[in-house]
Scaffold this motif. Structure first.
Motif, PDB file in Angstrom:
ATOM      1  N   PHE A  94       0.838  -1.205   0.000  1.00 17.64           N
ATOM      2  CA  PHE A  94       0.000   0.000   0.000  1.00 17.64           C
ATOM      3  C   PHE A  94       0.872   1.254   0.000  1.00 17.64           C
ATOM      4  O   PHE A  94       1.934   1.287   0.625  1.00 17.64           O
ATOM      5  N   PHE A  95       0.421   2.295  -0.699  1.00 14.26           N
ATOM      6  CA  PHE A  95       1.137   3.574  -0.666  1.00 14.26           C
ATOM      7  C   PHE A  95       0.162   4.722  -0.851  1.00 14.26           C
ATOM      8  O   PHE A  95      -0.934   4.543  -1.380  1.00 14.26           O
ATOM      9  N   GLY A  96       0.564   5.899  -0.372  1.00 15.99           N
ATOM     10  CA  GLY A  96      -0.353   7.046  -0.400  1.00 15.99           C
ATOM     11  C   GLY A  96       0.379   8.325  -0.740  1.00 15.99           C
ATOM     12  O   GLY A  96       1.566   8.317  -1.084  1.00 15.99           O
ATOM     13  N   TYR A 141       5.406   8.985  -3.757  1.00 15.94           N
ATOM     14  CA  TYR A 141       4.389   8.423  -2.867  1.00 15.94           C
ATOM     15  C   TYR A 141       5.035   7.920  -1.587  1.00 15.94           C
ATOM     16  O   TYR A 141       6.196   7.529  -1.580  1.00 15.94           O
ATOM     17  N   LEU A 142       4.241   7.908  -0.529  1.00 13.81           N
ATOM     18  CA  LEU A 142       4.739   7.463   0.762  1.00 13.81           C
ATOM     19  C   LEU A 142       4.380   5.995   0.973  1.00 13.81           C
ATOM     20  O   LEU A 142       3.216   5.603   0.821  1.00 13.81           O
ATOM     21  N   TYR A 149       8.562   5.986  -1.301  1.00  8.12           N
ATOM     22  CA  TYR A 149       9.692   6.113  -0.375  1.00  8.12           C
ATOM     23  C   TYR A 149       9.289   5.856   1.075  1.00  8.12           C
ATOM     24  O   TYR A 149       8.130   5.948   1.450  1.00  8.12           O
ATOM     25  N   LYS A 150      10.306   5.513   1.874  1.00  4.80           N
ATOM     26  CA  LYS A 150      10.147   5.423   3.328  1.00  4.80           C
ATOM     27  C   LYS A 150      10.952   6.564   3.930  1.00  4.80           C
ATOM     28  O   LYS A 150      12.046   6.857   3.438  1.00  4.80           O
ATOM     29  N   THR A 151      10.447   7.188   4.974  1.00  2.69           N
ATOM     30  CA  THR A 151      11.251   8.235   5.623  1.00  2.69           C
ATOM     31  C   THR A 151      12.051   7.594   6.750  1.00  2.69           C
ATOM     32  O   THR A 151      11.570   6.673   7.414  1.00  2.69           O
ATOM     33  N   LYS A 152      13.269   8.083   6.942  1.00  3.34           N
ATOM     34  CA  LYS A 152      14.135   7.559   7.998  1.00  3.34           C
ATOM     35  C   LYS A 152      14.551   8.727   8.888  1.00  3.34           C
ATOM     36  O   LYS A 152      14.842   9.811   8.382  1.00  3.34           O
ATOM     37  N   HIS A 178      20.102  15.662  14.394  1.00  5.46           N
ATOM     38  CA  HIS A 178      18.994  14.981  13.706  1.00  5.46           C
ATOM     39  C   HIS A 178      19.314  14.819  12.228  1.00  5.46           C
ATOM     40  O   HIS A 178      19.627  15.797  11.554  1.00  5.46           O
ATOM     41  N   LEU A 179      19.195  13.563  11.768  1.00  6.43           N
ATOM     42  CA  LEU A 179      19.424  13.264  10.347  1.00  6.43           C
ATOM     43  C   LEU A 179      18.124  12.704   9.776  1.00  6.43           C
ATOM     44  O   LEU A 179      17.606  11.700  10.274  1.00  6.43           O
ATOM     45  N   ASP A 180      17.564  13.398   8.780  1.00  8.17           N
ATOM     46  CA  ASP A 180      16.342  12.919   8.129  1.00  8.17           C
ATOM     47  C   ASP A 180      16.627  12.700   6.656  1.00  8.17           C
ATOM     48  O   ASP A 180      17.199  13.563   5.998  1.00  8.17           O
ATOM     49  N   PHE A 181      16.209  11.528   6.154  1.00  7.69           N
ATOM     50  CA  PHE A 181      16.367  11.287   4.714  1.00  7.69           C
ATOM     51  C   PHE A 181      15.290  10.301   4.282  1.00  7.69           C
ATOM     52  O   PHE A 181      14.545   9.764   5.106  1.00  7.69           O
ATOM     53  N   LYS A 182      15.177  10.103   2.992  1.00 14.24           N
ATOM     54  CA  LYS A 182      14.232   9.083   2.539  1.00 14.24           C
ATOM     55  C   LYS A 182      14.934   8.124   1.596  1.00 14.24           C
ATOM     56  O   LYS A 182      15.937   8.472   0.971  1.00 14.24           O
ATOM     57  N   ARG A 183      14.371   6.921   1.514  1.00 13.39           N
ATOM     58  CA  ARG A 183      14.902   5.902   0.612  1.00 13.39           C
ATOM     59  C   ARG A 183      13.767   5.392  -0.238  1.00 13.39           C
ATOM     60  O   ARG A 183      12.686   5.115   0.276  1.00 13.39           O
ATOM     61  N   TYR A 184      13.999   5.270  -1.549  1.00 15.27           N
ATOM     62  CA  TYR A 184      12.964   4.713  -2.421  1.00 15.27           C
ATOM     63  C   TYR A 184      12.968   3.196  -2.292  1.00 15.27           C
ATOM     64  O   TYR A 184      14.008   2.542  -2.419  1.00 15.27           O
ATOM     65  N   VAL A 185      11.793   2.641  -2.009  1.00 16.67           N
ATOM     66  CA  VAL A 185      11.662   1.214  -1.707  1.00 16.67           C
ATOM     67  C   VAL A 185      12.207   0.340  -2.840  1.00 16.67           C
ATOM     68  O   VAL A 185      12.783  -0.713  -2.604  1.00 16.67           O
TER      69      VAL A 185
END
Length: 575
Positions: A344-346, A369-370, A450-453, A558-565
């Motif tokens: 599922f993604f949104g 998409y998330l 993507y997922k946020t980390k 604080h380190l924020d990044f995203k990775r594409y699944v």
């Protein structure tokens, strides 16, 4: 012969209901012309007295006056042909119902007046809501009620049904009582069915001119195939879209063969052509009927065989189970039911929501998409709103052949069929199909899900006004090179960039381009001097385990990044 049929409007009525509610008896009583697929042709079904496949039959009445006056039809119809699609009532065959429901103009829900609404009745209602704009409820088996209490029992059941239907799209639909086969299925045919002429009048009143479009590619759902000596092989079915004429070439995509149409019949009358919504027999030559009992026939090359697909997804309200990513569901798509794994993604937070009702539901490969661990419902802490827009990636266990935008239903058909629970889980439309067997390498990386980390560490000490050393963000064995260049934020507000590792224990160097604020330096020098004062060795806070942690945690990183699944390189991205 062809012309006399063009003056007949074909109107498809789906006869659905719980097993043993008397659907087949009702269809048989209503029908004058039984089509070849009709009435439990299946030997397994005859033994059990249960409809196993979609039976079709029809009867013709004069064209209703109210339609003649409405003037929203192109050709001067004289007759109205009701084609009854008798759908199986028992649950393991829900997939067959879904196959039939795609061509239904009006649903006739048959309810046993003694037993009322049962599990499958509720599932039939759901399928009806997804596929069909109108419904009539038929309370059957009224002959089983004692004569003196019959009327009050019928009124009670009608009231109960209206209550059940009030939250569905059929809330004010008509309810009518009949006895299709007085005395039950074993009784002799001597007794006349009761209430049928009133039912036919009601059906005429409920009829509308369905939107039929002869344009576009042909798609025909075949439900029966047999040979006629000296003629060829006849495939009977319903045209779901497009049109068909003698001498057309059609493809049977499941078998990868094309055939030329030799002749066409509609309820045993020869015609030169047929279009969407028509129920036809199509004769082709040199084709073994055993190869195709049911399936799809289409314009050559128009159907896609897909290994995975993206669909718009909407949870079915009555489904009580969870909808989780990586779970497997039975997916009914086109005329097939196959297992698939779901993701599922949104929409990312803060994205304006697309207009509901747009066919594409705003899905596009150039959008981000998330990733969602589960389907998200609109039932928030404080309010219950509609579910947010979301989609699902389906990865099929075997390839399926289907048209784009077709209805797709996910269910848990392995749930106990006697449990009083709805097994239909979610529904949607197929928006994109992946036709390459190696879609995981060739297609999925195009999906920007993507997922946020979020990682958190501490500032260990200040090196100079523009550099600090950090710790606790990475494990000792982490390859820090892949994080070089990523932006971080300090809890005091400054932003910095990771420049590289420092020593062997997973510490790292951060450059602060704008420089540290004086308050931050003060805070850090007091932390560092406290540590030094407590004999905290040259390795900073790690040397003295007894030291109160609050001091060392004055300034966090604080380190924020995203990775594409589906990114094969597992790259980290920052906006």
């Amino acid at each position: 012969m062809a012309d006399n049929l063009s003056s007949t409007l074909n109107f498809n009525i789906g006869v659905l209901g719980h097993v043993d509610s008397g659907k087949t008896s009702l269809a048989r009583a209503l029908s004058s012309t039984a089509s070849t697929a009709a009435f439990d042709k299946n030997p397994q079904s005859r033994e059990r007295g249960i409809t196993l496949d979609l039976g079709f039959s029809s009867f013709t009445v004069d064209f209703p006056e109210q339609l003649r006056e409405s003037g929203d039809h192109q050709r001067p119809y004289e007759n109205l042909q009701f084609t009854l699609v008798d759908c199986p009532g028992h649950a393991s065959l829900i997939r067959t119902i879904i196959g039939g429901a795609q061509i239904i103009d009006l649903m006739m829900l048959v309810v046993d007046v003694v037993k009322g609404v049962q599990t499958q009745t509720a599932e039939c209602l759901l399928i009806g809501e997804m596929t069909c704009p109108r419904m009539v409820v038929v309370l059957n088996k009224t002959d089983l009620l004692p004569a003196n209490k019959r009327q009050s029992a019928i009124e009670r059941m009608t009231k109960r049904l209206h209550k059940t239907l009030e939250n569905t799209s059929f809330k004010d639909c008509p309810v009518i009582a009949v006895a299709a086969k007085p005395g039950g299925p074993e009784a002799a045919d001597a007794q006349e069915p009761q209430g049928l002429s009133e039912l036919i009048e009601l059906l005429k009143k409920q009829t509308y001119i369905p939107r039929r479009d002869p344009g576009g590619d042909l798609l025909m759902a075949v439900d029966h195939c047999f040979s006629i000596r000296g003629q060829g092989t006849v495939m009977t079915g319903t045209i779901l879209q497009g049109s068909l004429a003698i001498n057309d070439t059609v493809e049977i995509p499941a078998l990868k063969v094309t055939k030329k149409v030799k002749s066409i019949q509609m309820f045993r009358k020869p015609v030169s052509g047929a279009m969407q919504g028509d129920r036809v027999g199509v004769c082709v030559t040199q084709f073994d009927p055993k190869l195709l009992e049911r399936g799809l026939v289409c314009t050559p090359g128009s159907l896609r065989t897909v290994f995975a697909a993206v669909i718009s997804a909407k949870k079915i309200g009555y489904f009580k189970g969870s909808l989780s990513t990586r779970a497997k569901f039975h997916i009914t798509v086109g005329h097939e039911t196959v297992m698939a794994r779901v993701t599922f993604f949104g929409l990312p937070p803060g994205t304006p929501h697309p207009q509901p009702g747009s066919l594409e539901m705003a899905f596009a490969f150039d959008r981000e998409y998330l990733y969602q661990e589960d389907y998200v419902t609109g039932q928030g802490e404080s309010s219950a709103g509609p579910d947010p827009e979301q989609w699902a990636l389906l990865e099929f266990e075997r390839p399926v052949t289907c048209p784009l935008h077709c209805l797709t239903i996910g269910s848990k058909l392995d749930t106990d069929i006697h449990a009083n629970a709805c097994r239909l889980a979610f529904q949607g439309r197929l928006l994109h199909g992946f036709e390459d067997k190696g879609y995981a390498e060739t297609g999925l990386p195009r999906l920007l899900i993507y997922k946020t980390k979020h990682k958190e560490g501490q500032v260990e000490r200040v090196t100079d006004d523009y550099t600090v050393i950090g710790r606790s963000l990475f494990k000792k064995e982490t390859n820090l090179q892949i994080f070089v260049g990523l932006k971080v934020t300090l809890s005091t507000g400054e932003t910095g960039v990771i420049e590289g590792g420092f020593g062997q224990s997973g510490k790292f160097k951060i450059r602060i381009p704008e420089g540290l604020r004086s308050e931050t330096k003060q805070l850090l020098s007091s932390t560092t001097s406290k540590k030094k004062g407590k004999g905290g060795g040259k390795d900073g806070g790690t040397a003295n385990e007894d030291e109160p942690k609050t001091d060392a945690q004055h300034v966090s990183i604080h380190l924020d990044f995203k990775r594409y699944v589906f990114d094969p390189h597992k790259k980290m991205v920052q906006s």
